[in-house]
Design a protein around this motif. Structure first.
Motif, short mmCIF file in Angstrom:
data_model
loop_
_atom_site.label_atom_id
_atom_site.label_comp_id
_atom_site.label_asym_id
_atom_site.label_seq_id
_atom_site.Cartn_x
_atom_site.Cartn_y
_atom_site.Cartn_z
N GLN A 1 0.83 -1.21 0.00
CA GLN A 1 0.00 0.00 0.00
C GLN A 1 0.86 1.26 0.00
O GLN A 1 0.52 2.25 -0.64
N LEU A 2 1.99 1.21 0.71
CA LEU A 2 2.90 2.36 0.72
C LEU A 2 3.50 2.58 -0.67
O LEU A 2 3.64 3.72 -1.13
N ASP B 1 7.35 7.49 11.17
CA ASP B 1 7.65 7.50 9.73
C ASP B 1 6.38 7.31 8.91
O ASP B 1 6.22 7.92 7.85
N LEU B 2 5.48 6.44 9.38
CA LEU B 2 4.24 6.21 8.64
C LEU B 2 3.38 7.46 8.61
O LEU B 2 2.84 7.83 7.56
N LEU B 3 3.26 8.13 9.74
CA LEU B 3 2.48 9.37 9.78
C LEU B 3 3.06 10.41 8.83
O LEU B 3 2.32 11.13 8.13
N ALA B 4 4.39 10.49 8.80
CA ALA B 4 5.05 11.44 7.90
C ALA B 4 4.75 11.10 6.44
O ALA B 4 4.48 12.00 5.62
N ALA C 1 -5.62 12.20 3.35
CA ALA C 1 -6.37 13.01 4.30
C ALA C 1 -7.56 12.27 4.89
O ALA C 1 -8.05 12.62 5.97
N ASP C 2 -8.03 11.24 4.19
CA ASP C 2 -9.20 10.50 4.66
C ASP C 2 -8.89 9.81 5.99
O ASP C 2 -7.95 9.01 6.09
N SER C 3 -9.68 10.12 7.03
CA SER C 3 -9.41 9.60 8.37
C SER C 3 -9.53 8.08 8.42
O SER C 3 -8.77 7.41 9.12
N GLU D 1 -6.52 5.63 9.50
CA GLU D 1 -6.71 4.72 10.63
C GLU D 1 -6.45 3.28 10.23
O GLU D 1 -5.85 2.49 10.97
N SER D 2 -6.90 2.92 9.03
CA SER D 2 -6.72 1.56 8.52
C SER D 2 -5.24 1.23 8.38
O SER D 2 -4.78 0.16 8.79
#
Length: 284
Positions: A17-18, A57-60, A68-70, A74-75
């Motif tokens: 996915q990344l 790192d993932l949040l960045a 932007a989709d919450s 979260e997923s």
């Protein structure tokens, strides 16, 4: 030469996915590495799953990729937590193939499991005596203590059936499985009675594919289909002499069609239970 490190399915899914997010933003690995102030090889291992990415790192990256989709954020965060989380099954990681550890993890997360078996009973249904006979036959060169560890693993997996919200099991069993005297007649009689007890559970459906059905839709043998909650895909699992094969949705559709075709040839659950009971009486 050291054996390559097993990359878990959950790490592969997150990495995939990344990679898709990066490519959708027309970025190169070197761009990601520069943004994170990491080496490009580290950014590459994030995407391959060889080195699970940590929360900061993932949040960045989610910010860099404009996620932007919450719900999506979260997923992905949930999947990241699963990558790092240890489970009871990890205690067996050095004793069984990595593919089996992946399967046990999937099994523990599944909300529904569909299965077709034509040689042996589903591990979740096996008695300890039946399981031991199966493992001893398959691993004839193994030492006794190792056999017992594998039996222990199989028995522990069955704890998911005792959960407050257990998975739904829809299982098709070829009649040949019921007639194969694994462990001898007494072992098999006990196993068949144990199977009938499972069939009475509201979350479990057991159907027998009788010999009278003739040729059927799965001449290549047994398979499993595991359905899980987001963010996990539906997964089909097949064992081969060279190891396990995992197939993710949408390619699982063929397995679903095969399962549905097999189900049309089976006895109803009530008739299946009657046949299992009759076979148990024959073996006494």
């Amino acid at each position: 030469m050291a054996a390559p490190k097993w990359v878990t399915l959950r790490a592969q899914w997150l990495g995939q996915q990344l990679r898709e997010l990066r490519e959708a933003n027309s970025l190169l690995l070197k761009d990601v590495a520069e943004y994170l102030q990491r080496d490009p090889s580290t950014a590459s291992r994030f995407e391959s799953g060889e080195y699970p990415i940590r929360r900061p790192d993932l949040l960045a990256l989610l910010d860099l990729y404009g996620v932007a989709d919450s719900g999506r954020r979260e997923s992905l965060m949930k999947l990241s937590q699963e990558v790092w989380q240890k489970g009871w099954w990890d205690g067996y990681a050095t004793e069984v193939a990595g593919a089996l550890i992946d399967y046990v993890w999937l099994e523990s997360r599944a909300r529904e499991i569909r299965a077709f078996d034509n040689v042996l009973l589903l591990g979740l249904f096996q008695t300890e005596e039946y399981a031991r006979a199966v493992i001893e036959a398959a691993e004839s060169g193994a030492e006794k203590h190792q056999i017992e560890r594998w039996v222990e693993l199989r028995m522990t997996r069955q704890e998911i059936l005792k959960d407050e919200d257990p998975p739904r099991l829809s299982v098709i069993i070829d009649e040949a499985v019921l007639r194969r005297e694994v462990g001898g007649p007494e072992c098999m009689v006990n196993q068949l009675h144990h199977l009938i007890e499972h069939a009475s559970q509201p979350n479990i459906e057991i159907r027998v594919l009788p010999f009278s059905a003739g040729a059927h839709a799965s001449p290549t043998g047994a398979f499993r289909i595991l359905q899980m909650k987001d963010p996990y895909p539906e997964v089909a699992y097949v064992e081969t002499p060279k190891g396990a094969v995992y197939v993710e949705s949408p390619d699982t559709e063929r397995f679903m069609l095969t399962y549905d075709d097999l189900r049309k040839l089976t006895l109803a659950p009530e008739d299946s239970a009657e046949l299992i009971s009759a076979l148990a009486e024959e073996m006494r």
